[in-house]
Motif scaffolding. Structure first.
Motif, PDB file in Angstrom:
ATOM      1  N   SER A   1     -22.931 -31.633  28.513  1.00  7.34           N
ATOM      2  CA  SER A   1     -23.577 -30.842  27.464  1.00  7.34           C
ATOM      3  C   SER A   1     -22.763 -29.557  27.337  1.00  7.34           C
ATOM      4  CB  SER A   1     -25.015 -30.515  27.855  1.00  7.34           C
ATOM      5  OG  SER A   1     -25.011 -29.673  29.006  1.00  7.34           O
ATOM      6  N   GLY A   2     -23.058 -28.749  26.338  1.00  6.55           N
ATOM      7  CA  GLY A   2     -22.329 -27.499  26.136  1.00  6.55           C
ATOM      8  C   GLY A   2     -22.346 -26.603  27.361  1.00  6.55           C
ATOM      9  N   ASP A   3     -23.535 -26.421  27.963  1.00  6.43           N
ATOM     10  CA  ASP A   3     -23.647 -25.555  29.139  1.00  6.43           C
ATOM     11  C   ASP A   3     -22.886 -26.127  30.324  1.00  6.43           C
ATOM     12  OD1 ASP A   3     -25.228 -23.841  27.700  1.00  6.43           O
ATOM     13  OD2 ASP A   3     -27.116 -24.489  28.604  1.00  6.43           O
ATOM     14  N   LYS A   4     -23.024 -27.435  30.551  1.00  7.19           N
ATOM     15  CA  LYS A   4     -22.338 -28.070  31.680  1.00  7.19           C
ATOM     16  C   LYS A   4     -20.823 -28.031  31.496  1.00  7.19           C
ATOM     17  CE  LYS A   4     -26.027 -29.619  33.855  1.00  7.19           C
ATOM     18  NZ  LYS A   4     -26.418 -29.285  35.195  1.00  7.19           N
ATOM     19  N   LEU A   5     -20.381 -28.170  30.249  1.00  2.00           N
ATOM     20  CA  LEU A   5     -18.952 -28.085  29.964  1.00  2.00           C
ATOM     21  C   LEU A   5     -18.439 -26.679  30.278  1.00  2.00           C
ATOM     22  CD1 LEU A   5     -16.377 -29.398  28.910  1.00  2.00           C
ATOM     23  CD2 LEU A   5     -17.097 -28.777  26.591  1.00  2.00           C
ATOM     24  N   ASP A   6     -19.203 -25.668  29.880  1.00  3.06           N
ATOM     25  CA  ASP A   6     -18.827 -24.279  30.176  1.00  3.06           C
ATOM     26  C   ASP A   6     -18.714 -24.047  31.678  1.00  3.06           C
ATOM     27  OD1 ASP A   6     -18.802 -23.730  27.457  1.00  3.06           O
ATOM     28  OD2 ASP A   6     -20.766 -22.749  27.460  1.00  3.06           O
ATOM     29  N   VAL A   7     -19.670 -24.572  32.440  1.00  5.52           N
ATOM     30  CA  VAL A   7     -19.654 -24.413  33.905  1.00  5.52           C
ATOM     31  C   VAL A   7     -18.414 -25.097  34.492  1.00  5.52           C
ATOM     32  CG1 VAL A   7     -20.833 -25.081  36.047  1.00  5.52           C
ATOM     33  CG2 VAL A   7     -22.150 -24.135  34.142  1.00  5.52           C
ATOM     34  N   PHE A   8     -18.121 -26.307  34.013  1.00  2.00           N
ATOM     35  CA  PHE A   8     -16.947 -27.023  34.506  1.00  2.00           C
ATOM     36  C   PHE A   8     -15.669 -26.239  34.205  1.00  2.00           C
ATOM     37  CE2 PHE A   8     -13.370 -29.874  33.727  1.00  2.00           C
ATOM     38  CZ  PHE A   8     -13.280 -30.520  34.953  1.00  2.00           C
ATOM     39  N   LEU A   9     -15.514 -25.792  32.960  1.00  2.00           N
ATOM     40  CA  LEU A   9     -14.292 -25.092  32.571  1.00  2.00           C
ATOM     41  C   LEU A   9     -14.143 -23.754  33.298  1.00  2.00           C
ATOM     42  CD1 LEU A   9     -14.285 -25.887  28.749  1.00  2.00           C
ATOM     43  CD2 LEU A   9     -12.873 -26.938  30.539  1.00  2.00           C
ATOM     44  N   LYS A  10     -15.256 -23.054  33.505  1.00  2.00           N
ATOM     45  CA  LYS A  10     -15.206 -21.798  34.250  1.00  2.00           C
ATOM     46  C   LYS A  10     -14.784 -22.061  35.697  1.00  2.00           C
ATOM     47  CE  LYS A  10     -17.878 -17.716  35.459  1.00  2.00           C
ATOM     48  NZ  LYS A  10     -19.155 -17.035  35.415  1.00  2.00           N
ATOM     49  N   GLY A  11     -15.364 -23.094  36.321  1.00  2.00           N
ATOM     50  CA  GLY A  11     -14.990 -23.464  37.679  1.00  2.00           C
ATOM     51  C   GLY A  11     -13.526 -23.860  37.768  1.00  2.00           C
ATOM     52  N   TYR A  12     -13.047 -24.562  36.757  1.00  2.00           N
ATOM     53  CA  TYR A  12     -11.650 -24.991  36.696  1.00  2.00           C
ATOM     54  C   TYR A  12     -10.729 -23.765  36.703  1.00  2.00           C
ATOM     55  CZ  TYR A  12      -7.962 -28.311  35.321  1.00  2.00           C
ATOM     56  OH  TYR A  12      -6.847 -29.115  35.283  1.00  2.00           O
ATOM     57  N   ARG A  13     -11.072 -22.787  35.854  1.00  2.00           N
ATOM     58  CA  ARG A  13     -10.266 -21.551  35.786  1.00  2.00           C
ATOM     59  C   ARG A  13     -10.382 -20.744  37.068  1.00  2.00           C
ATOM     60  NH1 ARG A  13     -12.412 -21.565  30.624  1.00  2.00           N
ATOM     61  NH2 ARG A  13     -14.029 -20.107  31.237  1.00  2.00           N
ATOM     62  N   ASN A  14     -11.608 -20.602  37.598  1.00  2.00           N
ATOM     63  CA  ASN A  14     -11.816 -19.799  38.812  1.00  2.00           C
ATOM     64  C   ASN A  14     -11.070 -20.356  40.014  1.00  2.00           C
ATOM     65  OD1 ASN A  14     -13.412 -18.000  37.423  1.00  2.00           O
ATOM     66  ND2 ASN A  14     -15.346 -18.852  38.153  1.00  2.00           N
ATOM     67  N   LYS A  15     -10.873 -21.668  40.041  1.00  2.00           N
ATOM     68  CA  LYS A  15     -10.143 -22.291  41.153  1.00  2.00           C
ATOM     69  C   LYS A  15      -8.637 -22.329  40.890  1.00  2.00           C
ATOM     70  CE  LYS A  15     -13.829 -25.088  43.106  1.00  2.00           C
ATOM     71  NZ  LYS A  15     -13.860 -24.363  44.369  1.00  2.00           N
ATOM     72  N   ASN A  16      -8.235 -21.754  39.753  1.00  2.00           N
ATOM     73  CA  ASN A  16      -6.812 -21.694  39.384  1.00  2.00           C
ATOM     74  C   ASN A  16      -6.144 -23.064  39.400  1.00  2.00           C
ATOM     75  OD1 ASN A  16      -6.660 -18.824  38.988  1.00  2.00           O
ATOM     76  ND2 ASN A  16      -6.772 -18.624  41.214  1.00  2.00           N
ATOM     77  N   ILE A  17      -6.857 -24.047  38.897  1.00  2.00           N
ATOM     78  CA  ILE A  17      -6.291 -25.388  38.801  1.00  2.00           C
ATOM     79  C   ILE A  17      -5.359 -25.406  37.589  1.00  2.00           C
ATOM     80  CG2 ILE A  17      -6.775 -27.850  38.526  1.00  2.00           C
ATOM     81  CD1 ILE A  17      -9.619 -27.256  39.655  1.00  2.00           C
ATOM     82  N   GLU A  18      -4.165 -25.918  37.805  1.00  2.00           N
ATOM     83  CA  GLU A  18      -3.190 -25.998  36.707  1.00  2.00           C
ATOM     84  C   GLU A  18      -3.776 -26.837  35.570  1.00  2.00           C
ATOM     85  OE1 GLU A  18       1.132 -27.994  35.966  1.00  2.00           O
ATOM     86  OE2 GLU A  18       0.742 -27.169  37.966  1.00  2.00           O
TER      87      GLU A  18
END
Length: 126
Positions: free
Chosen positions: A75-92
């Motif tokens: 969902s929109g919120d879950k996608l935001d959480v995933f993308l934020k986590g992706y950025r916070n973990k500095n995943i390429e």
């Protein structure tokens, strides 16, 4: 195979090993499944990969050398959480990525790849 339509799942194709490991750790923390797409599955529809009763193969297997990430059930919120986590973990970043929609669920992985290349690089099929 279990139905995954509402289950958050990240499908990965040809993703570099260390990056895949980091994505798997993030997904475990978020309760999200991770599935690898094998080269012989590039002719299958996205819906078939999700375990839906959508025609399994409508194309030929495509030779794809790039990384692809397909997000299903977010969902929109879950996608935001995933993308934020992706950025916070500095995943390429994975350059070619898509969210499963009603429009692309019947596309093959190979066709999705071609469309993502057009969107990302402006490449047009010759």
């Amino acid at each position: 195979m279990e139905k995954m339509i509402n289950k958050q799942t990240v499908f990965l194709y040809n993703v570099e090993r260390e990056k895949e490991k980091q994505i798997r750790i993030l997904c475990r923390e978020l309760g999200t499944d991770v599935r690898k797409i094998r080269p012989e599955q590039t002719g299958e529809t996205i819906g078939a990969l999700m375990g839906l009763d959508i025609k399994k193969t409508i194309g030929k297997d495509e030779k794809i050398s790039e990384e692809i990430m397909i997000l299903s059930g977010f969902s929109g919120d879950k996608l935001d959480v995933f993308l934020k986590g992706y950025r916070n973990k500095n995943i390429e970043p994975v350059k070619l990525k898509a969210v499963v929609t009603g429009h692309n669920i019947s596309w093959t992985v190979g066709y999705l790849y071609k469309e993502l290349k057009k969107e990302t690089y402006g490449e047009v099929e010759r």
